[in-house]
Structure formats: C-alpha cells, structure tokens
Write a protein that holds these residues in place. Structure first.
Motif, PDB file in Angstrom:
ATOM      1  N   MET A  90       0.845  -1.187   0.000  1.00  0.00           N
ATOM      2  CA  MET A  90       0.000   0.000   0.000  1.00  0.00           C
ATOM      3  C   MET A  90       0.886   1.244   0.000  1.00  0.00           C
ATOM      4  N   ALA A  91       0.613   2.166  -0.888  1.00  0.00           N
ATOM      5  CA  ALA A  91       1.403   3.392  -1.006  1.00  0.00           C
ATOM      6  C   ALA A  91       1.073   4.346   0.140  1.00  0.00           C
ATOM      7  N   LEU A  92       2.068   5.084   0.534  1.00  0.00           N
ATOM      8  CA  LEU A  92       1.919   6.053   1.607  1.00  0.00           C
ATOM      9  C   LEU A  92       1.156   7.271   1.101  1.00  0.00           C
ATOM     10  N   GLN A 134       3.257  15.262   5.335  1.00  0.00           N
ATOM     11  CA  GLN A 134       4.203  16.217   4.767  1.00  0.00           C
ATOM     12  C   GLN A 134       4.918  17.003   5.866  1.00  0.00           C
ATOM     13  N   LEU A 135       4.189  17.415   6.895  1.00  0.00           N
ATOM     14  CA  LEU A 135       4.795  18.154   8.000  1.00  0.00           C
ATOM     15  C   LEU A 135       5.838  17.319   8.735  1.00  0.00           C
ATOM     16  N   PRO A 170       1.098   7.766  14.940  1.00  0.00           N
ATOM     17  CA  PRO A 170       0.695   6.817  13.885  1.00  0.00           C
ATOM     18  C   PRO A 170       1.399   7.077  12.550  1.00  0.00           C
ATOM     19  N   ILE A 171       1.675   8.342  12.252  1.00  0.00           N
ATOM     20  CA  ILE A 171       2.407   8.671  11.020  1.00  0.00           C
ATOM     21  C   ILE A 171       3.814   8.088  11.097  1.00  0.00           C
ATOM     22  N   LEU A 172       4.478   8.271  12.237  1.00  0.00           N
ATOM     23  CA  LEU A 172       5.820   7.728  12.409  1.00  0.00           C
ATOM     24  C   LEU A 172       5.819   6.209  12.273  1.00  0.00           C
ATOM     25  N   LEU A 173       4.799   5.571  12.809  1.00  0.00           N
ATOM     26  CA  LEU A 173       4.685   4.115  12.702  1.00  0.00           C
ATOM     27  C   LEU A 173       4.531   3.687  11.242  1.00  0.00           C
ATOM     28  N   HIS A 212       7.070   1.486   9.024  1.00  0.00           N
ATOM     29  CA  HIS A 212       6.598   0.285   8.326  1.00  0.00           C
ATOM     30  C   HIS A 212       6.997   0.327   6.838  1.00  0.00           C
ATOM     31  N   GLU A 213       6.984   1.508   6.249  1.00  0.00           N
ATOM     32  CA  GLU A 213       7.355   1.676   4.836  1.00  0.00           C
ATOM     33  C   GLU A 213       8.871   1.645   4.635  1.00  0.00           C
ATOM     34  N   GLY A 214       9.642   1.699   5.741  1.00  0.00           N
ATOM     35  CA  GLY A 214      11.095   1.672   5.639  1.00  0.00           C
ATOM     36  C   GLY A 214      11.735   3.037   5.466  1.00  0.00           C
ATOM     37  N   TRP A 215      10.932   4.095   5.584  1.00  0.00           N
ATOM     38  CA  TRP A 215      11.460   5.452   5.433  1.00  0.00           C
ATOM     39  C   TRP A 215      12.118   5.941   6.722  1.00  0.00           C
ATOM     40  N   VAL A 216      11.682   5.398   7.845  1.00  0.00           N
ATOM     41  CA  VAL A 216      12.138   5.845   9.162  1.00  0.00           C
ATOM     42  C   VAL A 216      12.582   4.627   9.965  1.00  0.00           C
TER      43      VAL A 216
END
Length: 108
Positions: free
Chosen positions: A1-3, A10-11, A42-45, A49-53
């Motif tokens: 699923m795309a982010l 964005q913030l 939840p955004i950080l999570l 999960h997407e591997g960005w953080v």
C-alpha cells in the motif's frame, strides 16, 4: 500500500528532512510540526513500516532521568531520498488546511 501524503505526513517529513541524520523523539516531532501526539505517532509508525524511518529506544534509567525513556526516530538513507522525492511531487497544502491544523490540532 502506497503512503498517502496528507498535510500531516508532509509536515512530519519536512521536520525530519531539516536534518536527515538527526534523531528526534516523538514528542519533539509533535511539537515541531504542531501536530498532536495522537496524529504524529501513527504517522511515524507508518513511515517506519514503509522503511522510510527507523527508531530506537534510548538507553536510560527512567528513575535517574525522572522521565520515561524516549523513542527516537530518524530517516533511513533511502527514506530521505524517497521523502524528498515525494515532497517535491506533492500537492502543497492550502492556507486553509494549515489554518485548520494550527487551530484544531490536526485533521484525520
């Protein structure tokens, strides 16, 4: 699923990209973005999960520090590249959307 690149996402990405190698704890990110913790975490999570953080718990004695341990977040190398590209192609938030965020603490 795309982010989904909501205004809130964005913030968070913008805050992390200010210094991509710097670790920031969740409440610090929440304060910097103006988002409520219930929105920021939840955004950080999802970003993790997407591997960005990536995240880690700090190694402290909560009794000695007189506070709970903090969870620190930072962009991965690939996440910094993806975040920059995503923000470059993202629709910019309108002034009305930013005012709603500032006044209401976040939009779901």
């Amino acid at each position: 699923m795309a982010l989904r690149l909501t205004v809130q996402v964005q913030l968070v990405l913008q805050a992390l990209l200010r210094d991509p190698v710097r670790e920031m704890y969740g409440l610090e990110l929440s304060e910097e973005t103006g988002l409520q913790p219930g929105t920021a975490y939840p955004i950080l999570l999802r970003l993790e999960h997407e591997g960005w953080v990536t995240s880690r718990w700090e190694d402290v004695d909560p009794r000695a520090e007189k506070r709970p341990a903090r969870r620190y977040y930072r962009l991965t190398a690939g996440g910094a590249v993806q975040a920059s590209a995503a923000l470059a192609g993202a629709r910019r938030p309108t002034g009305a959307a930013l005012r709603r965020l500032a006044g209401g603490g976040g939009i779901p």
